[in-house]
Design a protein around this motif. Sequence first.
Motif, PDB file in Angstrom:
ATOM      1  N   ASP A  15      39.796  31.786  33.630  1.00  0.00           N
ATOM      2  CA  ASP A  15      41.143  31.672  33.060  1.00  0.00           C
ATOM      3  C   ASP A  15      41.310  32.433  31.742  1.00  0.00           C
ATOM      4  O   ASP A  15      42.237  32.154  30.979  1.00  0.00           O
ATOM      5  CB  ASP A  15      41.462  30.189  32.825  1.00  0.00           C
ATOM      6  CG  ASP A  15      41.457  29.393  34.116  1.00  0.00           C
ATOM      7  OD1 ASP A  15      41.961  29.903  35.128  1.00  0.00           O
ATOM      8  OD2 ASP A  15      40.935  28.255  34.105  1.00  0.00           O
ATOM      9  N   GLU A  16      40.438  33.413  31.492  1.00  0.00           N
ATOM     10  CA  GLU A  16      40.441  34.080  30.191  1.00  0.00           C
ATOM     11  C   GLU A  16      41.230  35.388  30.155  1.00  0.00           C
ATOM     12  O   GLU A  16      41.316  36.029  29.111  1.00  0.00           O
ATOM     13  CB  GLU A  16      38.998  34.366  29.748  1.00  0.00           C
ATOM     14  CG  GLU A  16      38.114  33.139  29.620  1.00  0.00           C
ATOM     15  CD  GLU A  16      38.508  32.232  28.460  1.00  0.00           C
ATOM     16  OE1 GLU A  16      39.394  32.623  27.651  1.00  0.00           O
ATOM     17  OE2 GLU A  16      37.929  31.129  28.338  1.00  0.00           O
ATOM     18  N   PHE A  17      41.853  35.799  31.281  1.00  0.00           N
ATOM     19  CA  PHE A  17      42.502  37.107  31.341  1.00  0.00           C
ATOM     20  C   PHE A  17      43.899  37.003  31.938  1.00  0.00           C
ATOM     21  O   PHE A  17      44.184  36.138  32.765  1.00  0.00           O
ATOM     22  CB  PHE A  17      41.663  38.085  32.185  1.00  0.00           C
ATOM     23  CG  PHE A  17      40.222  38.144  31.777  1.00  0.00           C
ATOM     24  CD1 PHE A  17      39.842  38.835  30.643  1.00  0.00           C
ATOM     25  CD2 PHE A  17      39.255  37.458  32.504  1.00  0.00           C
ATOM     26  CE1 PHE A  17      38.514  38.870  30.251  1.00  0.00           C
ATOM     27  CE2 PHE A  17      37.925  37.486  32.126  1.00  0.00           C
ATOM     28  CZ  PHE A  17      37.557  38.192  30.989  1.00  0.00           C
ATOM     29  N   ASP A  18      44.745  37.922  31.514  1.00  0.00           N
ATOM     30  CA  ASP A  18      46.071  38.037  32.120  1.00  0.00           C
ATOM     31  C   ASP A  18      46.024  38.842  33.413  1.00  0.00           C
ATOM     32  O   ASP A  18      46.922  38.720  34.247  1.00  0.00           O
ATOM     33  CB  ASP A  18      47.033  38.699  31.127  1.00  0.00           C
ATOM     34  CG  ASP A  18      47.188  37.860  29.867  1.00  0.00           C
ATOM     35  OD1 ASP A  18      47.771  36.769  29.965  1.00  0.00           O
ATOM     36  OD2 ASP A  18      46.698  38.285  28.796  1.00  0.00           O
ATOM     37  N   ALA A  19      44.998  39.674  33.559  1.00  0.00           N
ATOM     38  CA  ALA A  19      44.837  40.477  34.776  1.00  0.00           C
ATOM     39  C   ALA A  19      43.363  40.819  34.936  1.00  0.00           C
ATOM     40  O   ALA A  19      42.640  40.980  33.953  1.00  0.00           O
ATOM     41  CB  ALA A  19      45.664  41.763  34.694  1.00  0.00           C
ATOM     42  N   VAL A  20      42.921  40.913  36.180  1.00  0.00           N
ATOM     43  CA  VAL A  20      41.566  41.357  36.499  1.00  0.00           C
ATOM     44  C   VAL A  20      41.680  42.581  37.390  1.00  0.00           C
ATOM     45  O   VAL A  20      42.296  42.521  38.457  1.00  0.00           O
ATOM     46  CB  VAL A  20      40.760  40.247  37.203  1.00  0.00           C
ATOM     47  CG1 VAL A  20      39.395  40.782  37.660  1.00  0.00           C
ATOM     48  CG2 VAL A  20      40.570  39.047  36.280  1.00  0.00           C
ATOM     49  N   ILE A  21      41.097  43.687  36.936  1.00  0.00           N
ATOM     50  CA  ILE A  21      41.155  44.942  37.683  1.00  0.00           C
ATOM     51  C   ILE A  21      39.752  45.241  38.172  1.00  0.00           C
ATOM     52  O   ILE A  21      38.870  45.594  37.399  1.00  0.00           O
ATOM     53  CB  ILE A  21      41.711  46.094  36.813  1.00  0.00           C
ATOM     54  CG1 ILE A  21      43.097  45.731  36.269  1.00  0.00           C
ATOM     55  CG2 ILE A  21      41.815  47.366  37.645  1.00  0.00           C
ATOM     56  CD1 ILE A  21      43.098  45.051  34.928  1.00  0.00           C
ATOM     57  N   ASN A  22      39.552  45.063  39.472  1.00  0.00           N
ATOM     58  CA  ASN A  22      38.227  45.174  40.093  1.00  0.00           C
ATOM     59  C   ASN A  22      38.217  46.381  41.023  1.00  0.00           C
ATOM     60  O   ASN A  22      39.010  46.464  41.964  1.00  0.00           O
ATOM     61  CB  ASN A  22      37.935  43.885  40.872  1.00  0.00           C
ATOM     62  CG  ASN A  22      36.561  43.871  41.506  1.00  0.00           C
ATOM     63  OD1 ASN A  22      35.815  44.841  41.449  1.00  0.00           O
ATOM     64  ND2 ASN A  22      36.216  42.755  42.136  1.00  0.00           N
ATOM     65  N   SER A  23      37.313  47.307  40.780  1.00  0.00           N
ATOM     66  CA  SER A  23      37.268  48.544  41.565  1.00  0.00           C
ATOM     67  C   SER A  23      37.089  48.280  43.059  1.00  0.00           C
ATOM     68  O   SER A  23      37.617  49.035  43.888  1.00  0.00           O
ATOM     69  CB  SER A  23      36.131  49.437  41.062  1.00  0.00           C
ATOM     70  OG  SER A  23      34.874  48.794  41.244  1.00  0.00           O
ATOM     71  N   SER A  24      36.360  47.230  43.421  1.00  0.00           N
ATOM     72  CA  SER A  24      36.120  46.989  44.843  1.00  0.00           C
ATOM     73  C   SER A  24      37.368  46.483  45.559  1.00  0.00           C
ATOM     74  O   SER A  24      37.461  46.573  46.783  1.00  0.00           O
ATOM     75  CB  SER A  24      34.959  46.011  45.041  1.00  0.00           C
ATOM     76  OG  SER A  24      35.259  44.735  44.535  1.00  0.00           O
ATOM     77  N   VAL A  25      38.322  45.971  44.800  1.00  0.00           N
ATOM     78  CA  VAL A  25      39.620  45.581  45.368  1.00  0.00           C
ATOM     79  C   VAL A  25      40.545  46.793  45.439  1.00  0.00           C
ATOM     80  O   VAL A  25      41.238  47.012  46.433  1.00  0.00           O
ATOM     81  CB  VAL A  25      40.255  44.452  44.538  1.00  0.00           C
ATOM     82  CG1 VAL A  25      41.653  44.140  45.035  1.00  0.00           C
ATOM     83  CG2 VAL A  25      39.385  43.196  44.591  1.00  0.00           C
ATOM     84  N   LEU A  26      40.530  47.591  44.376  1.00  0.00           N
ATOM     85  CA  LEU A  26      41.358  48.803  44.343  1.00  0.00           C
ATOM     86  C   LEU A  26      40.838  49.890  45.269  1.00  0.00           C
ATOM     87  O   LEU A  26      41.600  50.766  45.690  1.00  0.00           O
ATOM     88  CB  LEU A  26      41.379  49.385  42.928  1.00  0.00           C
ATOM     89  CG  LEU A  26      42.250  48.737  41.868  1.00  0.00           C
ATOM     90  CD1 LEU A  26      42.046  49.464  40.542  1.00  0.00           C
ATOM     91  CD2 LEU A  26      43.711  48.761  42.269  1.00  0.00           C
ATOM     92  N   HIS A  27      39.534  49.878  45.532  1.00  0.00           N
ATOM     93  CA  HIS A  27      38.837  50.965  46.236  1.00  0.00           C
ATOM     94  C   HIS A  27      38.827  52.243  45.402  1.00  0.00           C
ATOM     95  O   HIS A  27      38.729  53.346  45.939  1.00  0.00           O
ATOM     96  CB  HIS A  27      39.443  51.218  47.622  1.00  0.00           C
ATOM     97  CG  HIS A  27      39.458  50.000  48.493  1.00  0.00           C
ATOM     98  ND1 HIS A  27      38.313  49.469  49.058  1.00  0.00           N
ATOM     99  CD2 HIS A  27      40.472  49.185  48.857  1.00  0.00           C
ATOM    100  CE1 HIS A  27      38.631  48.382  49.749  1.00  0.00           C
ATOM    101  NE2 HIS A  27      39.925  48.184  49.644  1.00  0.00           N
ATOM    102  N   ILE A  28      38.934  52.075  44.092  1.00  0.00           N
ATOM    103  CA  ILE A  28      38.922  53.193  43.137  1.00  0.00           C
ATOM    104  C   ILE A  28      38.099  52.744  41.939  1.00  0.00           C
ATOM    105  O   ILE A  28      38.361  51.681  41.378  1.00  0.00           O
ATOM    106  CB  ILE A  28      40.338  53.560  42.666  1.00  0.00           C
ATOM    107  CG1 ILE A  28      41.239  53.944  43.841  1.00  0.00           C
ATOM    108  CG2 ILE A  28      40.286  54.702  41.645  1.00  0.00           C
ATOM    109  CD1 ILE A  28      42.703  54.038  43.473  1.00  0.00           C
TER     110      ILE A  28
END
Length: 205
Positions: free
Chosen positions: A132-145
């Motif tokens: 619960d510590e972030f407003d957004a999580v950007i994970n390369s394995s989800v983006l595929h980038i």
Amino acid sequence: MRPKPTALLVDLDGTLRRWDPAVIHGIEVTHGLQPGTLHAAAIDWSRLMPVIIGDLTHDEWAEVIIADLTDQTGDEERARAAVKEWESYRGSVEQGLLDLIRDARAAGVKVGLATNGTDLLPADLRTLGLTDEFDAVINSSVLHIPKPAPEYFGAACLALDTQPERVLFVDDSERFVRGARAVGMAAYRWTGPDDLPYIRAALGL
């Protein structure tokens, strides 16, 4: 002059999450592996890239590492035991940086986690107490980038609803820092807790 950042984008591994080399070395010693063997097998780019862009699951990646260690040692049972123990170690949180993140959010600064991660990331965040510590999580394995592709940073800005010039990116990789700067972000290379005063000042905390 560059405007004050209104969003903070923070790397996980090597920045917010610390890995103790002594722990990994101890695992290698226990299982009769040469120092550095596990690290070298795991971060070989031909093995790492597929898992951080989501073409392999974390479990499939582990099997690739086991196969490599088996080739080196001739002992699959030992290789499997070493990788199982290695995977059970999930690192620790850099508390000073977590405190900064909490202070930033309390001050109205959006905070995103930017990682070249695997599908194990949600479980890792739960284990580390970071869910619960972030407003957004950007994970390369989800983006595929992966970082440092411009498209990765573009997706991060969209997730934070913030223009690049208003985002401060913090990462321990100089290559990733350069990539963030190339798309217009302010970016700072993390070297350890001594960097905290600078980051706080940049955010006006």
